[in-house]
Design a protein around this motif. Sequence first.
Motif, PDB file in Angstrom:
ATOM      1  N   GLU A   2      46.495  29.850  17.844  1.00 24.14           N
ATOM      2  CA  GLU A   2      45.471  30.442  18.401  1.00 24.14           C
ATOM      3  C   GLU A   2      45.494  30.555  20.023  1.00 24.14           C
ATOM      4  N   GLU A   3      46.085  29.663  20.547  1.00 25.69           N
ATOM      5  CA  GLU A   3      46.232  29.653  21.818  1.00 25.69           C
ATOM      6  C   GLU A   3      47.613  30.618  22.478  1.00 25.69           C
ATOM      7  N   ARG A   4      48.497  30.614  21.461  1.00 18.76           N
ATOM      8  CA  ARG A   4      49.586  31.409  21.579  1.00 18.76           C
ATOM      9  C   ARG A   4      49.117  32.868  21.625  1.00 18.76           C
ATOM     10  N   ASP A   5      48.309  33.528  20.704  1.00 16.57           N
ATOM     11  CA  ASP A   5      47.673  34.800  20.159  1.00 16.57           C
ATOM     12  C   ASP A   5      46.670  35.048  21.642  1.00 16.57           C
ATOM     13  N   ALA A   6      45.857  34.031  22.277  1.00 16.21           N
ATOM     14  CA  ALA A   6      45.222  34.377  23.245  1.00 16.21           C
ATOM     15  C   ALA A   6      45.932  34.801  24.521  1.00 16.21           C
ATOM     16  N   LEU A   7      47.122  33.997  24.888  1.00 15.30           N
ATOM     17  CA  LEU A   7      48.024  34.149  25.850  1.00 15.30           C
ATOM     18  C   LEU A   7      48.704  35.563  25.836  1.00 15.30           C
ATOM     19  N   LYS A   8      49.036  36.159  24.359  1.00 13.51           N
ATOM     20  CA  LYS A   8      49.503  37.230  23.983  1.00 13.51           C
ATOM     21  C   LYS A   8      48.536  38.329  24.627  1.00 13.51           C
ATOM     22  N   ARG A   9      47.586  38.169  24.027  1.00 11.84           N
ATOM     23  CA  ARG A   9      46.242  39.247  24.531  1.00 11.84           C
ATOM     24  C   ARG A   9      46.387  39.203  26.048  1.00 11.84           C
ATOM     25  N   GLU A  10      46.092  37.980  26.607  1.00 12.13           N
ATOM     26  CA  GLU A  10      45.859  37.969  28.063  1.00 12.13           C
ATOM     27  C   GLU A  10      46.972  38.715  28.673  1.00 12.13           C
ATOM     28  N   ASN A  11      48.211  38.503  28.249  1.00 11.56           N
ATOM     29  CA  ASN A  11      49.336  38.919  28.912  1.00 11.56           C
ATOM     30  C   ASN A  11      49.420  40.461  28.854  1.00 11.56           C
ATOM     31  N   ALA A  12      49.019  40.978  27.580  1.00  8.38           N
ATOM     32  CA  ALA A  12      48.900  42.587  27.455  1.00  8.38           C
ATOM     33  C   ALA A  12      47.891  43.209  28.560  1.00  8.38           C
ATOM     34  N   GLU A  13      46.832  42.506  28.469  1.00  6.94           N
ATOM     35  CA  GLU A  13      45.728  42.998  29.329  1.00  6.94           C
ATOM     36  C   GLU A  13      46.138  42.879  30.751  1.00  6.94           C
ATOM     37  N   LEU A  14      46.741  41.856  31.194  1.00  9.71           N
ATOM     38  CA  LEU A  14      47.428  41.934  32.734  1.00  9.71           C
ATOM     39  C   LEU A  14      48.490  42.927  32.768  1.00  9.71           C
ATOM     40  N   ILE A  15      49.208  43.200  31.811  1.00 11.79           N
ATOM     41  CA  ILE A  15      50.206  44.308  31.974  1.00 11.79           C
ATOM     42  C   ILE A  15      49.698  45.810  31.946  1.00 11.79           C
ATOM     43  N   LEU A  16      48.539  45.983  31.303  1.00  8.90           N
ATOM     44  CA  LEU A  16      47.704  47.195  31.392  1.00  8.90           C
ATOM     45  C   LEU A  16      47.030  47.433  32.773  1.00  8.90           C
ATOM     46  N   LYS A  17      46.616  46.437  33.086  1.00  6.55           N
ATOM     47  CA  LYS A  17      45.826  46.175  34.852  1.00  6.55           C
ATOM     48  C   LYS A  17      47.041  46.366  35.661  1.00  6.55           C
ATOM     49  N   LEU A  18      48.287  45.813  35.414  1.00  5.01           N
ATOM     50  CA  LEU A  18      49.329  46.012  36.411  1.00  5.01           C
ATOM     51  C   LEU A  18      49.529  47.541  36.430  1.00  5.01           C
ATOM     52  N   LYS A  19      49.576  48.227  35.423  1.00  2.00           N
ATOM     53  CA  LYS A  19      50.167  49.574  35.290  1.00  2.00           C
ATOM     54  C   LYS A  19      49.015  50.415  35.880  1.00  2.00           C
ATOM     55  N   TRP A  20      47.793  49.928  35.731  1.00  2.00           N
ATOM     56  CA  TRP A  20      46.668  50.825  36.304  1.00  2.00           C
ATOM     57  C   TRP A  20      46.894  50.972  37.786  1.00  2.00           C
ATOM     58  N   PHE A  21      47.127  49.485  38.273  1.00  2.00           N
ATOM     59  CA  PHE A  21      47.039  49.349  39.744  1.00  2.00           C
ATOM     60  C   PHE A  21      48.317  50.198  40.154  1.00  2.00           C
ATOM     61  N   GLU A  22      49.397  49.974  39.559  1.00  2.00           N
ATOM     62  CA  GLU A  22      50.426  50.925  39.867  1.00  2.00           C
ATOM     63  C   GLU A  22      50.401  52.226  40.119  1.00  2.00           C
ATOM     64  N   GLU A  23      49.443  52.882  39.153  1.00  2.00           N
ATOM     65  CA  GLU A  23      48.964  54.279  39.180  1.00  2.00           C
ATOM     66  C   GLU A  23      48.119  54.566  40.178  1.00  2.00           C
ATOM     67  N   GLN A  24      47.241  53.861  40.722  1.00  2.00           N
ATOM     68  CA  GLN A  24      46.162  53.862  41.707  1.00  2.00           C
ATOM     69  C   GLN A  24      46.900  53.910  43.147  1.00  2.00           C
ATOM     70  N   LEU A  25      48.102  52.729  43.200  1.00  2.00           N
ATOM     71  CA  LEU A  25      49.100  53.073  44.275  1.00  2.00           C
ATOM     72  C   LEU A  25      49.758  54.294  44.437  1.00  2.00           C
ATOM     73  N   ARG A  26      50.240  54.843  43.426  1.00  2.00           N
ATOM     74  CA  ARG A  26      51.177  55.820  43.643  1.00  2.00           C
ATOM     75  C   ARG A  26      50.350  57.170  43.983  1.00  2.00           C
TER      76      ARG A  26
END
Length: 529
Positions: free
Chosen positions: A17-41
């Motif tokens: 459960e902890e592994r799956d939660a970390l995966k979900r959190e990591n995926a969300e952070l990646i999406l946020k990072l991509k969104w911030f990169e888009e806004q920066l560009r």
Amino acid sequence: MEKRTDSNTPTIEALREERDALKRENAELILKLKWFEEQLRLGKERQFGVSSEKTNSVQLTLSLFNEAESDANPQAPEPTVETITYKRKKKQGQRQEKLENLPVEVVNYTLSEHEQTCTCCGGDLHDMSTEIREELKIIPPQVKVIRHVRHTYACRHCERQATQTPIITAPAPKAVFPKSLASPSAMAYIMCQKYLDAQPLYRQEQQLKRLGVALSRQTMANWMIYGASHWLQLIYDRMKAKLVKQDLLHADETTLQVLKEPERPATSKSYLWLYRTGHLGPPIVLYDYQTTRASKHPARFLADFKGYLHVDGYAGYHALQSITLVGCWAHARRKFSEAIKALPDSAKDSVVLAKEGLAYCNNLFKIEQNLKKSNASDEERYQTRLKQSKVIVEAFSAWLKKQTPRVLPKSALGKAIHYCRTQWEKLIVFLQDGRLEMDNNRAERSIKPFVMGRKNWLFSNTPRGAVASSTIYSLIETAKENGLIPFQYLSYLFEQLPNLEDQTNETLDKLLPWSSSLPENCKLSSQQS
């Protein structure tokens, strides 16, 4: 023997459960990072990039209307657009055409009579030829006092013999602002300086001081508010009555800061609403100051209007009754263009979904450009749209539905697709009538002068000033749309309106910007327009 586990040791299920939660959190952070990169560009592109939305002709990677999909080659390079350049031969007499509307002052240089003698034989000289040089002379603004002196007359015979003496005063035009120094030209000049040339009142105050006139910005503000509320409002109301009788209108809105609004902080956002006619009927551009962006404001302003209204995607227009909203394809295209700009450099040269969406929009605009070049009638435009544009619109609709689950909703591309889908019922309205336009650019162009001027004078001080500003802007922009010189037109209004005996609709209509009764000096010549 049963194996025991320590109570502090996590179980396999808990670790999973902890592994799956970390995966979900990591995926969300990646999406946020991509969104911030888009806004920066996008931010860099808005700050340093080219503001024009013009794009090269982008071909669809998926054939829309060709059934031979087997012939498609995704690896084939995109065709390039050949640019043909040529040198245009300079038209003879071009300089004279530019100067033909200016007054000419001729200065002759001649020899005196005693100098017109031949130095060789002493004979008389004759005028053989002339040499002409032309130059522009600029006369800076000048200020002078006009002293109106009215003479009063009486009869000496009646003074001596009669019980009553008739007294006659020579007629004189009424003042545009009683008990002030304001003249029609001065009031018009200050208005045009601020609302046409974006000169704030404090700069005008300094300019007038250099000309020897001590005129405070408070005095000039009083002149503008009085002139707008007492005289220009009469023309504004007549233009509004004409506007709501039209079948096609455009609307837009932008922010305005008003410092001293009752029960509101100085930092509150107010709004300036724009309503204007389309390509039919006389050009009318009206601004309306309101404290909020609520839908009740356009509903009240357009209460007597029934027809098509071109708008952007703002939901505040949805509550309008008896009005058909026409969506803006320029906004849709702009969002796909932004999605392309938000892509990382590694994806710029690849065929991406954003380019496909942009291609659909560009193909529709290409049809409109061809119709404009051929001066197509409203009926021809309607028939062409049914034959050509409708097919593209239907294909685009299917493409949007297909791509919706494949893109991230919060990405720039996801927002572009979401905009088109939520606005779809309004975007396809342009197919109903050949008189309609595909975009709301006409309204955006009309609101741009206010946005540019706002960068200089920043805010209005009071609601009365904001109302006066909207009225003056309306008269100036409508005058420009009708080929008038704003300064001359406003001067003429301030001369005529105070002296109208009856302010009826008929007399006021003769002063509207498109009236044939206006004097010629109010109109731009063909070379100036």
